[in-house]
Motif scaffolding. Sequence first.
Motif, PDB file in Angstrom:
ATOM      1  N   VAL A   1      -4.486   9.245   2.115  1.00 33.58           N
ATOM      2  CA  VAL A   1      -3.181   8.708   2.499  1.00 33.58           C
ATOM      3  C   VAL A   1      -3.026   7.320   1.903  1.00 33.58           C
ATOM      4  O   VAL A   1      -3.995   6.672   1.530  1.00 33.58           O
ATOM      5  CB  VAL A   1      -3.016   8.650   4.033  1.00 33.58           C
ATOM      6  N   SER A   2      -1.803   6.859   1.829  1.00 31.30           N
ATOM      7  CA  SER A   2      -1.530   5.493   1.380  1.00 31.30           C
ATOM      8  C   SER A   2      -1.767   4.536   2.536  1.00 31.30           C
ATOM      9  O   SER A   2      -1.660   4.905   3.701  1.00 31.30           O
ATOM     10  CB  SER A   2      -0.082   5.373   0.907  1.00 31.30           C
ATOM     11  N   GLY A   3      -2.045   3.295   2.210  1.00 28.14           N
ATOM     12  CA  GLY A   3      -2.268   2.281   3.232  1.00 28.14           C
ATOM     13  C   GLY A   3      -1.356   1.079   3.031  1.00 28.14           C
ATOM     14  O   GLY A   3      -0.856   0.839   1.929  1.00 28.14           O
ATOM     15  N   VAL A   4      -1.123   0.353   4.108  1.00 27.64           N
ATOM     16  CA  VAL A   4      -0.310  -0.859   4.076  1.00 27.64           C
ATOM     17  C   VAL A   4      -1.142  -1.994   4.654  1.00 27.64           C
ATOM     18  O   VAL A   4      -1.729  -1.855   5.731  1.00 27.64           O
ATOM     19  CB  VAL A   4       0.997  -0.685   4.880  1.00 27.64           C
ATOM     20  N   LEU A   5      -1.204  -3.104   3.937  1.00 31.45           N
ATOM     21  CA  LEU A   5      -1.920  -4.287   4.392  1.00 31.45           C
ATOM     22  C   LEU A   5      -0.909  -5.308   4.882  1.00 31.45           C
ATOM     23  O   LEU A   5       0.009  -5.686   4.148  1.00 31.45           O
ATOM     24  CB  LEU A   5      -2.753  -4.880   3.254  1.00 31.45           C
ATOM     25  N   THR A   6      -1.038  -5.715   6.135  1.00 29.07           N
ATOM     26  CA  THR A   6      -0.170  -6.740   6.721  1.00 29.07           C
ATOM     27  C   THR A   6      -1.006  -7.978   6.958  1.00 29.07           C
ATOM     28  O   THR A   6      -2.033  -7.915   7.627  1.00 29.07           O
ATOM     29  CB  THR A   6       0.448  -6.239   8.044  1.00 29.07           C
ATOM     30  N   LEU A   7      -0.576  -9.111   6.377  1.00 28.72           N
ATOM     31  CA  LEU A   7      -1.321 -10.368   6.434  1.00 28.72           C
ATOM     32  C   LEU A   7      -0.545 -11.444   7.163  1.00 28.72           C
ATOM     33  O   LEU A   7       0.683 -11.479   7.112  1.00 28.72           O
ATOM     34  CB  LEU A   7      -1.598 -10.887   5.020  1.00 28.72           C
TER      35      LEU A   7
ATOM     36  N   ALA B   1      -4.990 -13.584  10.162  1.00 27.44           N
ATOM     37  CA  ALA B   1      -5.221 -12.246  10.699  1.00 27.44           C
ATOM     38  C   ALA B   1      -4.723 -11.226   9.685  1.00 27.44           C
ATOM     39  O   ALA B   1      -3.904 -11.542   8.826  1.00 27.44           O
ATOM     40  CB  ALA B   1      -4.492 -12.065  12.029  1.00 27.44           C
ATOM     41  N   PHE B   2      -5.243  -9.992   9.804  1.00 27.11           N
ATOM     42  CA  PHE B   2      -4.752  -8.921   8.949  1.00 27.11           C
ATOM     43  C   PHE B   2      -4.870  -7.595   9.671  1.00 27.11           C
ATOM     44  O   PHE B   2      -5.677  -7.435  10.578  1.00 27.11           O
ATOM     45  CB  PHE B   2      -5.504  -8.873   7.613  1.00 27.11           C
ATOM     46  N   HIS B   3      -4.029  -6.652   9.277  1.00 32.49           N
ATOM     47  CA  HIS B   3      -4.053  -5.284   9.801  1.00 32.49           C
ATOM     48  C   HIS B   3      -3.940  -4.333   8.629  1.00 32.49           C
ATOM     49  O   HIS B   3      -3.129  -4.541   7.727  1.00 32.49           O
ATOM     50  CB  HIS B   3      -2.882  -5.039  10.758  1.00 32.49           C
ATOM     51  N   LEU B   4      -4.739  -3.291   8.657  1.00 29.95           N
ATOM     52  CA  LEU B   4      -4.667  -2.227   7.668  1.00 29.95           C
ATOM     53  C   LEU B   4      -4.198  -0.973   8.391  1.00 29.95           C
ATOM     54  O   LEU B   4      -4.849  -0.512   9.332  1.00 29.95           O
ATOM     55  CB  LEU B   4      -6.037  -2.005   7.035  1.00 29.95           C
ATOM     56  N   THR B   5      -3.038  -0.460   7.995  1.00 30.21           N
ATOM     57  CA  THR B   5      -2.488   0.720   8.642  1.00 30.21           C
ATOM     58  C   THR B   5      -2.289   1.826   7.610  1.00 30.21           C
ATOM     59  O   THR B   5      -2.090   1.556   6.435  1.00 30.21           O
ATOM     60  CB  THR B   5      -1.138   0.421   9.319  1.00 30.21           C
ATOM     61  N   MET B   6      -2.343   3.056   8.091  1.00 31.16           N
ATOM     62  CA  MET B   6      -2.120   4.193   7.204  1.00 31.16           C
ATOM     63  C   MET B   6      -0.642   4.535   7.151  1.00 31.16           C
ATOM     64  O   MET B   6       0.067   4.399   8.146  1.00 31.16           O
ATOM     65  CB  MET B   6      -2.916   5.396   7.683  1.00 31.16           C
ATOM     66  N   VAL B   7      -0.184   4.939   6.017  1.00 35.98           N
ATOM     67  CA  VAL B   7       1.170   5.382   5.700  1.00 35.98           C
ATOM     68  C   VAL B   7       2.156   4.215   5.743  1.00 35.98           C
ATOM     69  O   VAL B   7       2.640   3.797   4.717  1.00 35.98           O
ATOM     70  CB  VAL B   7       1.625   6.553   6.593  1.00 35.98           C
TER      71      VAL B   7
ATOM     72  N   ALA C   1       2.951 -17.468   7.605  1.00 37.65           N
ATOM     73  CA  ALA C   1       3.771 -16.525   6.849  1.00 37.65           C
ATOM     74  C   ALA C   1       3.206 -15.120   7.019  1.00 37.65           C
ATOM     75  O   ALA C   1       1.994 -14.916   6.936  1.00 37.65           O
ATOM     76  CB  ALA C   1       3.787 -16.917   5.380  1.00 37.65           C
ATOM     77  N   LEU C   2       4.085 -14.151   7.270  1.00 38.07           N
ATOM     78  CA  LEU C   2       3.686 -12.754   7.425  1.00 38.07           C
ATOM     79  C   LEU C   2       4.177 -11.959   6.216  1.00 38.07           C
ATOM     80  O   LEU C   2       5.273 -12.200   5.718  1.00 38.07           O
ATOM     81  CB  LEU C   2       4.280 -12.147   8.694  1.00 38.07           C
ATOM     82  N   ASP C   3       3.346 -11.031   5.754  1.00 36.99           N
ATOM     83  CA  ASP C   3       3.737 -10.199   4.631  1.00 36.99           C
ATOM     84  C   ASP C   3       3.067  -8.842   4.748  1.00 36.99           C
ATOM     85  O   ASP C   3       1.918  -8.745   5.170  1.00 36.99           O
ATOM     86  CB  ASP C   3       3.322 -10.860   3.318  1.00 36.99           C
ATOM     87  N   SER C   4       3.800  -7.795   4.394  1.00 36.34           N
ATOM     88  CA  SER C   4       3.259  -6.439   4.334  1.00 36.34           C
ATOM     89  C   SER C   4       3.390  -5.948   2.907  1.00 36.34           C
ATOM     90  O   SER C   4       4.427  -6.140   2.274  1.00 36.34           O
ATOM     91  CB  SER C   4       4.023  -5.491   5.259  1.00 36.34           C
ATOM     92  N   THR C   5       2.342  -5.308   2.417  1.00 35.86           N
ATOM     93  CA  THR C   5       2.373  -4.772   1.062  1.00 35.86           C
ATOM     94  C   THR C   5       1.645  -3.436   1.009  1.00 35.86           C
ATOM     95  O   THR C   5       0.595  -3.280   1.631  1.00 35.86           O
ATOM     96  CB  THR C   5       1.753  -5.775   0.063  1.00 35.86           C
ATOM     97  N   PRO C   6       2.214  -2.472   0.307  1.00 33.17           N
ATOM     98  CA  PRO C   6       1.505  -1.194   0.150  1.00 33.17           C
ATOM     99  C   PRO C   6       0.309  -1.377  -0.780  1.00 33.17           C
ATOM    100  O   PRO C   6       0.390  -2.089  -1.778  1.00 33.17           O
ATOM    101  CB  PRO C   6       2.552  -0.259  -0.458  1.00 33.17           C
ATOM    102  N   LEU C   7      -0.804  -0.757  -0.441  1.00 32.00           N
ATOM    103  CA  LEU C   7      -2.006  -0.868  -1.264  1.00 32.00           C
ATOM    104  C   LEU C   7      -1.932   0.122  -2.421  1.00 32.00           C
ATOM    105  O   LEU C   7      -1.487   1.258  -2.247  1.00 32.00           O
ATOM    106  CB  LEU C   7      -3.244  -0.593  -0.415  1.00 32.00           C
TER     107      LEU C   7
END
Length: 83
Positions: free
Chosen positions: A29-35, A46-52, A11-17
């Motif tokens: 800046v705000s960040g988004v965590l994708t799991l 796996a996970f990715h932390l991206t800005m904005v 399962a994939l999910d993205s959520t704003p931190l």
Amino acid sequence: MVVHRPGQVVALDSTPLPVKLRESVFGEVSGVLTLALGAYTHSCCAFHLTMVSDTSVDVAMLLREVMMPLPMREGWGEEMEGP
């Protein structure tokens, strides 16, 4: 859906931190965590932390990490190896 083995369903999910990230160029800046979460083991694949905000490239790289994980570490037994 009945899941029989690890890696069968992810399962994939993205959520704003709810916190701000400090960055040298743009400041805070705000960040988004994708799991990517495994449905069988309930573990983080796996996970990715991206800005904005995340883009389709970020999600594609996350899927690549799920499908091509890093090699096992020395000393890990065969029972730790995934399919």
